[in-house]
Design a protein around this motif. Sequence first.
Motif, PDB file in Angstrom:
ATOM      1  N   MET A   1      44.684  30.665  -3.830  1.00  0.00           N
ATOM      2  CA  MET A   1      44.336  32.083  -3.662  1.00  0.00           C
ATOM      3  C   MET A   1      43.728  32.589  -4.965  1.00  0.00           C
ATOM      4  O   MET A   1      44.168  32.231  -6.044  1.00  0.00           O
ATOM      5  N   GLY A   2      42.675  33.384  -4.850  1.00  0.00           N
ATOM      6  CA  GLY A   2      42.004  33.906  -6.027  1.00  0.00           C
ATOM      7  C   GLY A   2      42.806  34.985  -6.726  1.00  0.00           C
ATOM      8  O   GLY A   2      43.877  35.386  -6.288  1.00  0.00           O
ATOM      9  N   GLU A   3      42.246  35.464  -7.819  1.00  0.00           N
ATOM     10  CA  GLU A   3      42.935  36.471  -8.613  1.00  0.00           C
ATOM     11  C   GLU A   3      43.011  37.802  -7.859  1.00  0.00           C
ATOM     12  O   GLU A   3      42.064  38.210  -7.195  1.00  0.00           O
ATOM     13  N   ARG A   4      44.173  38.448  -7.989  1.00  0.00           N
ATOM     14  CA  ARG A   4      44.354  39.776  -7.413  1.00  0.00           C
ATOM     15  C   ARG A   4      45.537  40.441  -8.091  1.00  0.00           C
ATOM     16  O   ARG A   4      46.353  39.773  -8.738  1.00  0.00           O
ATOM     17  N   GLU A   5      45.630  41.743  -7.920  1.00  0.00           N
ATOM     18  CA  GLU A   5      46.757  42.482  -8.492  1.00  0.00           C
ATOM     19  C   GLU A   5      48.021  42.116  -7.721  1.00  0.00           C
ATOM     20  O   GLU A   5      48.027  42.094  -6.485  1.00  0.00           O
ATOM     21  N   THR A   6      49.082  41.811  -8.466  1.00  0.00           N
ATOM     22  CA  THR A   6      50.351  41.466  -7.834  1.00  0.00           C
ATOM     23  C   THR A   6      51.473  42.293  -8.438  1.00  0.00           C
ATOM     24  O   THR A   6      51.316  42.888  -9.509  1.00  0.00           O
ATOM     25  N   TRP A   7      52.615  42.310  -7.742  1.00  0.00           N
ATOM     26  CA  TRP A   7      53.780  43.061  -8.214  1.00  0.00           C
ATOM     27  C   TRP A   7      55.000  42.154  -8.175  1.00  0.00           C
ATOM     28  O   TRP A   7      55.126  41.292  -7.297  1.00  0.00           O
ATOM     29  N   THR A   8      55.885  42.348  -9.124  1.00  0.00           N
ATOM     30  CA  THR A   8      57.163  41.639  -9.130  1.00  0.00           C
ATOM     31  C   THR A   8      58.260  42.620  -9.552  1.00  0.00           C
ATOM     32  O   THR A   8      57.966  43.704 -10.057  1.00  0.00           O
ATOM     33  N   THR A   9      59.512  42.216  -9.350  1.00  0.00           N
ATOM     34  CA  THR A   9      60.632  42.980  -9.880  1.00  0.00           C
ATOM     35  C   THR A   9      61.250  42.177 -11.014  1.00  0.00           C
ATOM     36  O   THR A   9      61.058  40.954 -11.102  1.00  0.00           O
ATOM     37  N   GLU A  10      61.989  42.833 -11.886  1.00  0.00           N
ATOM     38  CA  GLU A  10      62.619  42.152 -13.012  1.00  0.00           C
ATOM     39  C   GLU A  10      63.578  41.063 -12.537  1.00  0.00           C
ATOM     40  O   GLU A  10      63.613  39.967 -13.094  1.00  0.00           O
ATOM     41  N   GLU A  11      64.353  41.368 -11.498  1.00  0.00           N
ATOM     42  CA  GLU A  11      65.382  40.421 -11.076  1.00  0.00           C
ATOM     43  C   GLU A  11      64.830  39.240 -10.283  1.00  0.00           C
ATOM     44  O   GLU A  11      65.247  38.106 -10.484  1.00  0.00           O
ATOM     45  N   PHE A  12      63.876  39.484  -9.405  1.00  0.00           N
ATOM     46  CA  PHE A  12      63.445  38.432  -8.488  1.00  0.00           C
ATOM     47  C   PHE A  12      62.173  37.716  -8.928  1.00  0.00           C
ATOM     48  O   PHE A  12      61.855  36.643  -8.417  1.00  0.00           O
ATOM     49  N   GLY A  13      61.425  38.291  -9.861  1.00  0.00           N
ATOM     50  CA  GLY A  13      60.262  37.618 -10.442  1.00  0.00           C
ATOM     51  C   GLY A  13      59.293  37.061  -9.420  1.00  0.00           C
ATOM     52  O   GLY A  13      59.002  37.678  -8.394  1.00  0.00           O
ATOM     53  N   SER A  14      58.788  35.850  -9.695  1.00  0.00           N
ATOM     54  CA  SER A  14      57.765  35.241  -8.846  1.00  0.00           C
ATOM     55  C   SER A  14      58.303  34.784  -7.492  1.00  0.00           C
ATOM     56  O   SER A  14      57.524  34.423  -6.614  1.00  0.00           O
ATOM     57  N   SER A  15      59.626  34.801  -7.309  1.00  0.00           N
ATOM     58  CA  SER A  15      60.175  34.453  -5.996  1.00  0.00           C
ATOM     59  C   SER A  15      59.761  35.458  -4.937  1.00  0.00           C
ATOM     60  O   SER A  15      59.709  35.142  -3.747  1.00  0.00           O
ATOM     61  N   HIS A  16      59.504  36.681  -5.371  1.00  0.00           N
ATOM     62  CA  HIS A  16      59.050  37.731  -4.456  1.00  0.00           C
ATOM     63  C   HIS A  16      57.895  38.480  -5.115  1.00  0.00           C
ATOM     64  O   HIS A  16      58.024  39.637  -5.508  1.00  0.00           O
ATOM     65  N   GLU A  17      56.774  37.779  -5.224  1.00  0.00           N
ATOM     66  CA  GLU A  17      55.574  38.359  -5.823  1.00  0.00           C
ATOM     67  C   GLU A  17      54.741  38.984  -4.706  1.00  0.00           C
ATOM     68  O   GLU A  17      54.309  38.299  -3.788  1.00  0.00           O
ATOM     69  N   GLY A  18      54.547  40.287  -4.792  1.00  0.00           N
ATOM     70  CA  GLY A  18      53.851  40.999  -3.730  1.00  0.00           C
ATOM     71  C   GLY A  18      52.413  41.301  -4.060  1.00  0.00           C
ATOM     72  O   GLY A  18      51.997  41.267  -5.223  1.00  0.00           O
ATOM     73  N   ALA A  19      51.628  41.585  -3.030  1.00  0.00           N
ATOM     74  CA  ALA A  19      50.225  41.958  -3.191  1.00  0.00           C
ATOM     75  C   ALA A  19      49.760  42.640  -1.912  1.00  0.00           C
ATOM     76  O   ALA A  19      50.452  42.615  -0.893  1.00  0.00           O
ATOM     77  N   VAL A  20      48.579  43.246  -1.983  1.00  0.00           N
ATOM     78  CA  VAL A  20      47.938  43.779  -0.780  1.00  0.00           C
ATOM     79  C   VAL A  20      47.131  42.649  -0.157  1.00  0.00           C
ATOM     80  O   VAL A  20      46.224  42.101  -0.789  1.00  0.00           O
ATOM     81  N   GLY A  21      47.475  42.295   1.068  1.00  0.00           N
ATOM     82  CA  GLY A  21      46.755  41.249   1.786  1.00  0.00           C
ATOM     83  C   GLY A  21      45.719  41.846   2.726  1.00  0.00           C
ATOM     84  O   GLY A  21      45.789  43.018   3.096  1.00  0.00           O
ATOM     85  N   VAL A  22      44.746  41.028   3.104  1.00  0.00           N
ATOM     86  CA  VAL A  22      43.634  41.460   3.958  1.00  0.00           C
ATOM     87  C   VAL A  22      43.639  40.674   5.263  1.00  0.00           C
ATOM     88  O   VAL A  22      43.896  39.468   5.270  1.00  0.00           O
ATOM     89  N   LEU A  23      43.346  41.359   6.357  1.00  0.00           N
ATOM     90  CA  LEU A  23      43.130  40.714   7.647  1.00  0.00           C
ATOM     91  C   LEU A  23      41.745  41.084   8.155  1.00  0.00           C
ATOM     92  O   LEU A  23      41.310  42.237   8.017  1.00  0.00           O
ATOM     93  N   LEU A  24      41.063  40.107   8.747  1.00  0.00           N
ATOM     94  CA  LEU A  24      39.764  40.374   9.359  1.00  0.00           C
ATOM     95  C   LEU A  24      39.962  40.831  10.798  1.00  0.00           C
ATOM     96  O   LEU A  24      41.078  40.834  11.319  1.00  0.00           O
ATOM     97  N   ALA A  25      38.880  41.178  11.458  1.00  0.00           N
ATOM     98  CA  ALA A  25      38.954  41.698  12.823  1.00  0.00           C
ATOM     99  C   ALA A  25      39.570  40.701  13.793  1.00  0.00           C
ATOM    100  O   ALA A  25      40.203  41.085  14.778  1.00  0.00           O
ATOM    101  N   ASP A  26      39.394  39.392  13.533  1.00  0.00           N
ATOM    102  CA  ASP A  26      39.967  38.378  14.425  1.00  0.00           C
ATOM    103  C   ASP A  26      41.404  38.019  14.066  1.00  0.00           C
ATOM    104  O   ASP A  26      41.982  37.091  14.629  1.00  0.00           O
ATOM    105  N   GLY A  27      41.987  38.741  13.103  1.00  0.00           N
ATOM    106  CA  GLY A  27      43.377  38.513  12.725  1.00  0.00           C
ATOM    107  C   GLY A  27      43.589  37.437  11.680  1.00  0.00           C
ATOM    108  O   GLY A  27      44.726  37.149  11.308  1.00  0.00           O
TER     109      GLY A  27
END
Length: 201
Positions: A1-27
């Motif tokens: 996956m290419g570079e994008r803005e991500t979010w983490t919490t102090e406690e869970f770190g990269s185990s729960h790294e979030g981001a805004v994902g994209v879906l196309l019209a076909d899902g």
Amino acid sequence: MGERETWTTEEFGSSHEGAVGVLLADGTVPASVFFDTGSGSGGQSVSQWSVYDGGLAHGPRAAALRAVCSCGWNGPEHKLDWNEIGERKLTEAAGGTADACTEDWDTHTAEVEQSAIPLPETVTALLAQLHEEIEKLAKTSPLAAVRAARRLEVTAGQVGYWPAHDARQDTTAEQAAAALGLDETAARKLMARFGRWSPYR
């Protein structure tokens, strides 16, 4: 996956790294968009949601945004109305939608925290009080606050040693990960750090 803005919490770190994902019209989830720098040294792959505006230099047009997490969780879809977006930049037109995805991920991490093994209220209160006292100390004596943080670090290593060994004997890697709110790799490394053994054995 290419570079994008991500979010983490102090406690869970990269185990729960979030981001805004994209879906196309076909899902489907679009591939990363490659930007050629023109310098002869390659380019950059980007999967930031805002590049999927259907423009000639950008990726295909996003039909919906949703929160995604490195643990495999996906949030609800938030449809994009391109008739309303018109010619505006996607960053500007869909900023509120992206913020809604952030809120969905915040809810997800709160649920992860709730599903982790609970701590006694006395321990939670003491940790919160200690955090507050060290922050107060930092305002008058930063070095004393650093020493206090170091003492806390040493204490954590001392009190975590035997519990890590006991937990290693009594639980599976999957159980430990679920209890700690981490993925199995992160849980194994955490247990190994406290128990002072190699995470690779």
